[in-house]
Design a protein around this motif. Structure first.
Motif, mmCIF file in Angstrom:
data_model
loop_
_atom_site.group_PDB
_atom_site.id
_atom_site.type_symbol
_atom_site.label_atom_id
_atom_site.label_comp_id
_atom_site.label_asym_id
_atom_site.label_seq_id
_atom_site.Cartn_x
_atom_site.Cartn_y
_atom_site.Cartn_z
ATOM 1 N N PRO A 1 0.813 -1.232 0.000
ATOM 2 C CA PRO A 1 0.000 0.000 0.000
ATOM 3 C C PRO A 1 0.842 1.276 0.000
ATOM 4 O O PRO A 1 0.406 2.293 -0.549
ATOM 5 N N SER A 2 2.034 1.233 0.575
ATOM 6 C CA SER A 2 2.908 2.414 0.588
ATOM 7 C C SER A 2 3.395 2.796 -0.804
ATOM 8 O O SER A 2 3.948 3.888 -0.998
ATOM 9 N N GLN A 3 3.188 1.910 -1.756
ATOM 10 C CA GLN A 3 3.590 2.209 -3.130
ATOM 11 C C GLN A 3 2.447 2.825 -3.939
ATOM 12 O O GLN A 3 2.606 3.076 -5.142
ATOM 13 N N THR A 4 1.344 3.073 -3.302
ATOM 14 C CA THR A 4 0.271 3.832 -3.935
ATOM 15 C C THR A 4 0.788 5.233 -4.210
ATOM 16 O O THR A 4 1.210 5.941 -3.298
ATOM 17 N N SER A 5 0.766 5.629 -5.482
ATOM 18 C CA SER A 5 1.381 6.899 -5.852
ATOM 19 C C SER A 5 1.090 7.165 -7.326
ATOM 20 O O SER A 5 0.475 6.343 -8.013
ATOM 21 N N VAL A 6 1.548 8.296 -7.785
ATOM 22 C CA VAL A 6 1.562 8.575 -9.214
ATOM 23 C C VAL A 6 3.011 8.478 -9.668
ATOM 24 O O VAL A 6 3.894 9.115 -9.089
ATOM 25 N N TYR A 7 3.243 7.686 -10.696
ATOM 26 C CA TYR A 7 4.596 7.435 -11.166
ATOM 27 C C TYR A 7 4.830 8.172 -12.483
ATOM 28 O O TYR A 7 4.025 8.100 -13.407
#
Lengths: 114, 115
Positions: B83-89
């Motif tokens: 979940p900590s990798q939820t982001s805009v890349y």
């Protein structure tokens, strides 16, 4: 390591008026580049203006201009005659002259009131 | 004139799943980068590449791997999503350092949600 700080999370400006966004950075380098990027709701990162540290003259691109104070490590962006289309997130970024990585500030959201 | 193209634009993953984000550029740039954008934190560099076959760690590399098998492509992999990798890349590319062309060109971003 270089750091870039944008102290204003959000700025509001009336259409046709002027707004200034602040940016400070920390570096021990003497030669580097500074940038302002605009990110509209579309998420696209658009280069607004760039400044080479070895140039004393402040960069200007149409309604956008910068105030580059090298000794103070300050790089502010002035948007003149603000338009509705200027509403976006604005990011200040730093790049070493001999490096290849951009370091970004946290961004400032600009709201333009009609 | 495509510039930098990212695939996919949106993705939802379950915790523990893996996926690969693809970045393609048609400007013959040497340098390519992967950033993640989180609220209030600007863009942070995950990994970058200074040429075909080379990769290097950026500011926040943990949990990600990259490959640059072809000059025009830069892949970002998540082996076991959290979940900590939820982001805009964001992927970006830039020319080699010549003091004249210093601009980085960005893709349109990939919004990743890990549930």
């Amino acid at each position: 390591a270089q750091t870039v700080t944008q102290s204003q999370p959000e700025m509001s400006v009336q259409e046709a008026e002027t707004v200034t966004l602040s940016c400070t950075y920390d570096t021990s380098e003497s030669d580097y580049y500074l940038f302002w990027y605009k990110q509209p709701p579309s998420r696209q990162m658009i280069l607004v203006i760039r400044q080479e540290a070895y140039k004393q003259q402040n960069a200007t691109e149409n309604r956008f201009s910068v105030n580059f104070q090298k000794a103070a490590k300050s790089f502010s962006l002035k948007i003149s005659d603000s338009q509705l289309g200027d509403a976006a997130m604005y990011f200040c970024a730093y790049r070493q002259a001999a490096g290849n990585k951009l370091t970004f500030g946290g961004g400032t959201r600009v709201l333009v009131k009609p | 004139n495509a510039g930098v193209t990212q695939t996919p634009k949106f993705r939802v993953l379950k915790t523990g799943q893996s996926m690969t984000l693809l970045c393609a550029q048609d400007m013959n740039h040497e340098y390519m980068y992967w950033y993640r954008q989180d609220p209030g934190m600007g863009l942070r560099l995950i990994h970058y590449s200074v040429g075909e076959g080379t990769t290097a760690k950026g500011e926040v590399p943990d949990g990600y791997n990259v490959s640059r098998l072809k000059k025009q492509n830069f892949l970002l992999g998540l082996e076991s999503a959290a979940p900590s990798q939820t982001s805009v890349y964001f992927c970006a590319s830039g020319p080699s350092l010549d003091g004249l062309n210093t601009e980085a060109f960005f893709g349109q971003g990939t919004r990743l949600t890990v549930v």
